[in-house]
Design an enzyme around this catalytic site. Structure first.
Site, PDB file in Angstrom:
ATOM      1  N   CYS A 199      -1.703 -49.994  19.226  1.00 49.44           N
ATOM      2  CA  CYS A 199      -1.042 -48.262  18.272  1.00 49.44           C
ATOM      3  C   CYS A 199      -1.720 -47.462  18.540  1.00 49.44           C
ATOM      4  CB  CYS A 199      -2.495 -48.859  16.538  1.00 49.44           C
ATOM      5  SG  CYS A 199      -2.245 -50.786  15.699  1.00 49.44           S
ATOM      6  N   CYS A 248       0.209 -39.464  30.985  1.00 47.74           N
ATOM      7  CA  CYS A 248       0.553 -39.754  29.930  1.00 47.74           C
ATOM      8  C   CYS A 248      -0.552 -39.557  28.588  1.00 47.74           C
ATOM      9  CB  CYS A 248       0.440 -41.279  29.947  1.00 47.74           C
ATOM     10  SG  CYS A 248      -0.902 -42.110  30.548  1.00 47.74           S
ATOM     11  N   GLY A 283      -8.479 -50.314  11.015  1.00 47.98           N
ATOM     12  CA  GLY A 283      -7.476 -50.542  10.492  1.00 47.98           C
ATOM     13  C   GLY A 283      -7.599 -51.263   9.418  1.00 47.98           C
ATOM     14  N   ASP A 289      -8.040 -54.732  18.282  1.00 46.64           N
ATOM     15  CA  ASP A 289      -6.838 -54.425  18.946  1.00 46.64           C
ATOM     16  C   ASP A 289      -6.517 -53.967  20.152  1.00 46.64           C
ATOM     17  OD1 ASP A 289      -8.512 -52.302  19.461  1.00 46.64           O
ATOM     18  OD2 ASP A 289      -7.666 -50.303  18.275  1.00 46.64           O
ATOM     19  N   ASN A 298      -8.820 -41.227  13.020  1.00 49.70           N
ATOM     20  CA  ASN A 298      -9.313 -42.515  11.924  1.00 49.70           C
ATOM     21  C   ASN A 298      -8.386 -42.955  10.652  1.00 49.70           C
ATOM     22  OD1 ASN A 298     -12.023 -43.403  14.315  1.00 49.70           O
ATOM     23  ND2 ASN A 298     -10.317 -43.677  14.936  1.00 49.70           N
ATOM     24  N   LEU A 299      -8.946 -41.089  10.316  1.00 47.97           N
ATOM     25  CA  LEU A 299      -8.627 -41.621   8.454  1.00 47.97           C
ATOM     26  C   LEU A 299      -7.496 -41.548   7.543  1.00 47.97           C
ATOM     27  CD1 LEU A 299     -11.410 -37.887   8.616  1.00 47.97           C
ATOM     28  CD2 LEU A 299     -11.480 -40.876   8.207  1.00 47.97           C
ATOM     29  N   GLN A 300      -6.491 -41.483   8.687  1.00 40.95           N
ATOM     30  CA  GLN A 300      -5.117 -42.056   8.044  1.00 40.95           C
ATOM     31  C   GLN A 300      -4.766 -43.785   7.770  1.00 40.95           C
ATOM     32  OE1 GLN A 300      -3.519 -43.843  10.575  1.00 40.95           O
ATOM     33  NE2 GLN A 300      -1.297 -44.089   9.617  1.00 40.95           N
ATOM     34  N   ARG A 301      -5.913 -44.568   7.753  1.00 39.02           N
ATOM     35  CA  ARG A 301      -5.955 -45.854   7.634  1.00 39.02           C
ATOM     36  C   ARG A 301      -7.101 -46.234   7.738  1.00 39.02           C
ATOM     37  NH1 ARG A 301      -5.960 -44.490  12.579  1.00 39.02           N
ATOM     38  NH2 ARG A 301      -6.198 -45.281  14.476  1.00 39.02           N
TER      39      ARG A 301
END
Length: 393
Positions: A197, A351, A50, A139, A79-82
């Site tokens: 994240c 979870c 990111g 991160d 990953n491609l969203q950011r």
């Protein structure tokens, strides 16, 4: 405070370089000397995700002569969203190679060095020693502390950034001129206290905002212009569109860069230092962890189990394991979830990947549910091993 330039200028710029960097050259503060310093600079970007995506692209465009990229992960569709340095055709490709290809397309005049490996205590000192400046795009806390410690021990500055949902932070840590990361955060947060994240999400464009600030600081350090974020923590709230900075003073008692340091070499195990999960959770999960396939077998045999999803409601809406009841982890930590658990069924928790369910499992076992278990790998393992038709995130 102004600082001297981090690198000496290169001997000259070629005609092609003058054409390419002309908008820098006509800025008096940068000029020919500043651009030559950028050409002569060696910058390592830790992570091509990111923050690393916009950082690498703008470092390349700015003309940083040598760019190092260290990342061992592969490009995933989520990953491609950011992570804008990668594209659809890169899915499944090594991030380091995908990022290097994009960087070379942006600027073929620079050198790109690929480190397709995980950053470890065995290689971090050797890798860092070949660069003037480190840009941290990681991160997780274990890597952040390792990056900080290695940079301090080598006497190198590094530009740090952090993002979560709509909030971002950035600073420059350089023990020779100001505080280090340990001065700001002497100890990592308790395990499970700060979601990643991957658990809490991040607004895609926030990566560009913080990544661009990191590159801005890198350029200032390399060329010796402006007032870098040494001794200041920049905090950005994207929802309110507010920036503010907080002074960060060097801690004279810092275990790493203080007057009498007790940390004089890298720690043996940064994962253990930061603790992915608490000791209580690790103890509870020991011998009480089942696989997704074992859960499916329990369901097929119609065993009397009570399956609990301890994620947040918005995660549950994305994907869920059939038959699971949503009770977020917070309700286990405050005790309110216990009254919702049946006494005549075996409690099975899950979870996203297993960390949060292990924390909840410790609470459940302490409450007397001795045969309770949790699903290692969580819903991600269920999708991979049981039902690949379901989405992941």
């Amino acid at each position: 405070m102004s600082l001297p330039p981090l690198v000496e200028p290169a001997e000259e710029l070629t005609v092609d370089e003058v054409r390419r960097y002309s908008r820098h050259l006509i800025i008096p503060d940068v000029g020919m000397a500043g651009q030559k310093r950028l050409k002569n600079a060696k910058v390592l970007c830790v992570g091509a995700g990111g923050l690393g995506s916009p950082a690498l692209m703008y470092l390349a465009a700015a003309g940083v002569g040598t760019l190092g990229i260290i990342d061992f992960d592969v490009v995933d569709e989520s990953n491609l969203q950011r992570q804008i340095i990668h594209g659809q055709s890169d899915v499944g490709r090594l991030k380091s190679e995908s990022a290097a290809a994009s960087v070379r397309e942006i600027n073929p005049l620079i050198d790109v060095i690929i480190h397709n490996t995980a950053l470890t205590t065995e290689n971090v000192m050797e890798i860092f020693s070949g660069y003037d400046l480190i840009l941290d795009g990681t991160d997780n806390f274990a890597t952040r502390y390792m990056v900080n410690d290695a940079a301090v021990l080598l006497g190198k500055p590094y530009v740090w950034g952090s993002i979560y949902r709509f909030d971002g932070q950035a600073s420059v840590f350089w023990a020779e001129h100001g505080p280090c990361y340990r001065c700001l955060y002497p100890e990592p947060p308790p395990p499970g206290m700060v979601p990643s994240c991957a658990e809490g999400g991040v607004l895609g464009v926030l990566c560009a905002s913080i990544g661009a600030i990191q590159v801005n600081e890198a350029i200032k350090l390399l060329t010796g212009i402006g007032d870098p974020l040494v001794g200041r923590l920049m905090i950005y709230d994207a929802l309110e569109m507010k920036y503010r900075d907080v002074k960060v003073r060097k801690d004279p008692e810092c275990v790493l860069c203080g007057k009498n340091p007790t940390v004089t070499q890298l720690l043996d195990d940064y994962e253990a230092f930061c603790g992915a999960i608490s000791e209580e959770a690790a103890e509870a999960a020991s011998g009480s962890t089942i696989t997704a396939l074992e859960l499916k077998a329990m369901q097929d045999r119609d065993e009397p189990i009570f399956l609990v999803d301890v994620r947040e409601p918005n995660e549950y809406e994305i994907v869920s394991i059939p038959g699971a009841t949503l009770i977020p982890k917070g309700e286990f930590l405050n005790g309110s979830a216990l009254e919702k658990l049946p006494q005549d069924k075996r409690i099975v928790l899950h979870c996203k990947s297993g960390a949060r369910s292990a924390e909840a499992l410790a609470v459940v076992k302490n409450a007397g549910f001795a045969d309770a278990v949790h699903v290692g790998g969580g819903v991600l393992s269920w999708v991979k091993m049981v039902d690949p038709s379901l989405p992941t995130y």
